[in-house]
Design an enzyme around this catalytic site. Structure first.
Site, mmCIF file in Angstrom:
data_model
loop_
_atom_site.group_PDB
_atom_site.id
_atom_site.type_symbol
_atom_site.label_atom_id
_atom_site.label_comp_id
_atom_site.label_asym_id
_atom_site.label_seq_id
_atom_site.Cartn_x
_atom_site.Cartn_y
_atom_site.Cartn_z
ATOM 1 C CB SER A 71 -0.930 -0.003 1.214
ATOM 2 O OG SER A 71 -0.151 -0.016 2.394
ATOM 3 C CE LYS B 22 17.240 6.156 -13.759
ATOM 4 N NZ LYS B 22 15.880 6.642 -13.978
ATOM 5 C CG HIS C 242 20.602 6.365 -7.708
ATOM 6 N ND1 HIS C 242 20.312 5.056 -7.414
ATOM 7 C CD2 HIS C 242 19.557 7.092 -7.233
ATOM 8 C CE1 HIS C 242 19.141 4.993 -6.784
ATOM 9 N NE2 HIS C 242 18.673 6.218 -6.659
ATOM 10 N NE ARG D 182 28.225 18.046 -20.363
ATOM 11 C CZ ARG D 182 27.688 18.523 -21.494
ATOM 12 N NH1 ARG D 182 28.467 19.005 -22.444
ATOM 13 N NH2 ARG D 182 26.381 18.516 -21.662
ATOM 14 C CB THR E 72 18.721 12.111 -30.505
ATOM 15 O OG1 THR E 72 19.676 13.124 -30.206
ATOM 16 C CG2 THR E 72 17.477 12.332 -29.665
#
Ligand code: BG6
Length: 479
Positions: A14, A180, A238, A342, A394
């Site tokens: 829940s 991911k 992460h 990056r 992309t």
């Protein structure tokens, strides 16, 4: 491999995590026919609910966008049942066990227990489960969610409590960043392309940034966030996982243990973070006054020193990376929502160019998954002028007909198949806390270290750019 007879039990059914992540992911897998052929999904929590209320609750977080989905959701809900009971008494687990036995019948079933629970009940629930709900003739698996402690000692204590109950082989520690698409992709991009593979080291790379930005603040949940802070919340887990995938050596194979062996090896080469390499910030009200500051959030102490933003540099003491700063940045209530890696290459040696921008490889994890490489080209025309431009992959354009799965879908599927590759191993967890614990202690203990204010919706603390520049990052032209 997956057992086609499997029951999935969701503890904390829940709660927020179950509603927002677990059930939508299970539905996503169901829709695409990735769940076991004979699957039961059983929710367990303290809240008393009728079956109808429980199903309604689950569906409230599932977005129906097509007509067929409506029917699919109906069918999915038929697989879902609910048992309510306490977490700290045998009675509830006995009832759960009876329920499981009755829906499974006489066929041997595997049981996958998903702990969508706060950490203070982890051990209690998992030991009751082991004792009273362990499958008689099938395998058992246990998925657990962070937080895995709040420093090295508490993490070890938790592991010590769990280890006698569940074997490492049965345990699946989720760090959802490992599910991911673009994080999983790192193994392929790095080791499947000689072009990148060959340049992926201190000889060619100047610095690497891993950035996590969110536009929302704690929005009423500050009371929960305050003892945690951004470093424990997203950086120790992460962002460090992303760093590991960027920096690890090539595993001998794609097997879970070969991958995790290399991850542990690179983590062990990272010294504890030096507090001198760290900046922290905390957001205040937005410039126009429409958005509240962190301390305006209910439950946040007025003298809170909790960082809602942090930047830090880590170093890896091995042959590949010695001297290359890995800059991690993370913050809430910033100007944009984005997670990206990056990689900035070194200058080309001077000579024919007076001043030419550096190459930069950007891997955008979210939103709008992409990989692009900033390169110099001759500006078309009758001069030898150069232009900084991009080789651009992309995903939305190149793979427009393919759906990128949710991290939780990918991870639950892995757990069903028994694949540990994208789950955190005990020694990996230990190694990651070792890197962060001295810094966390330093920040907790030194009351004179206070986070710098930044406005809600801004880019972060004012000195962020000079901090990043001090590690050798050179801003290239926009693009
Ligand atoms: C969670 C953190 O682990 O990750 C949250 O506790 C954060 O504070 C979230 O918002 C970010 O996940 P994602 O997948 O939205 O980037």
């Amino acid at each position: 491999t997956m057992n086609e007879n499997t029951t999935i039990v969701v503890f904390g059914a829940s709660g927020d995590l179950a509603k927002k992540k677990t059930y939508p992911a299970l539905f996503g897998l169901y829709r695409n026919e990735f769940l076991p052929r004979n699957v039961h999904i059983v929710g367990y929590a303290r809240t008393k609910m009728t079956l109808e209320e429980y199903r309604k609750r689950i569906s409230s977080y599932i977005k129906i966008v097509t007509k067929p989905m409506e029917k699919q959701l109906e069918k999915f809900l038929e697989l879902c049942t609910y048992v309510s009971g306490p977490y700290d008494e045998d009675s509830g687990y006995k009832e759960l066990a009876n329920h499981l036995n009755s829906i499974e019948g006489t066929t041997p079933f595997d049981r996958l227990f998903y702990m969508a629970l706060p950490p203070n009940v982890f051990v209690e629930v998992s030991s009751h489960t082991k004792r009273l709900c362990y499958p008689q003739n099938g395998r058992a698996k246990l998925i657990v969610e962070k937080p895995f402690g709040s420093d090295l000692e508490s993490s070890r204590a938790l592991q010590k409590d769990l280890a006698p109950i569940w074997t490492e082989d049965e345990l699946f520690r989720i760090d959802h960043y490992l599910g991911k698409e673009m994080v999983k992709n790192l193994l392929i991009v790095r080791f499947g392309n000689e072009f990148f593979n060959a340049n992926w080291n201190k000889n060619h790379i100047s610095n690497i940034q891993i950035t996590f930005k969110e536009t929302i603040g704690t929005e009423g949940r500050g009371g929960y966030f305050d003892p945690t802070g951004i470093i424990r919340d997203v950086m120790q887990n992460h962002l460090l996982q992303v760093l590991t995938m960027v920096a690890m050596e090539r595993p001998i194979s794609f097997s879970a243990e070969d991958i995790r062996d290399e991850k542990v090896r690179v983590l062990r080469a990272i010294p504890a973070i030096n507090p001198g390499d760290v900046i922290i910030g905390q957001y205040v009200a937005s410039e126009d006054g429409t958005k509240p500051g962190y301390k305006d959030d209910e439950g946040v102490p007025k003298d809170s020193r909790c960082p809602t933003f942090a930047g830090m540099a880590l170093y890896i003491k091995n042959e590949r990376w010695d001297g290359v700063p890995f800059i991690l940045k993370a913050g809430k209530a910033l100007d944009e929502q984005k997670t990206e890696i990056r990689i900035q290459f070194k200058d080309v040696s001077s000579g024919i160019f007076r001043d030419i921008p550096r190459n930069e490889l950007v891997i955008r994890v979210q939103p709008d998954e992409a990989i692009y490489l900033k390169i110099n080209a001759k500006l078309p025309g009758l001069t030898m002028n150069t232009a900084l431009t991009e080789l651009d992959l992309t995903y939305r354009r190149r793979f427009s007909d393919l759906k990128i799965p949710e991290a939780y879908e990918s991870l639950i599927l892995d757990a069903l198949k028994g694949d540990h590759s994208n789950f955190v191993r005990d020694d990996e967890l230990d190694a990651s806390w070792r890197i962060f614990t001295p810094l966390l202690k330093y920040l907790d203990q030194n009351t004179d270290v206070v986070p710098s204010p930044y406005a809600y919706g801004s880019r972060g603390p004012a000195f962020l750019d000079s901090f990043v520049a001090s590690y050798g990052y050179v801003r290239t032209q926009p693009g």
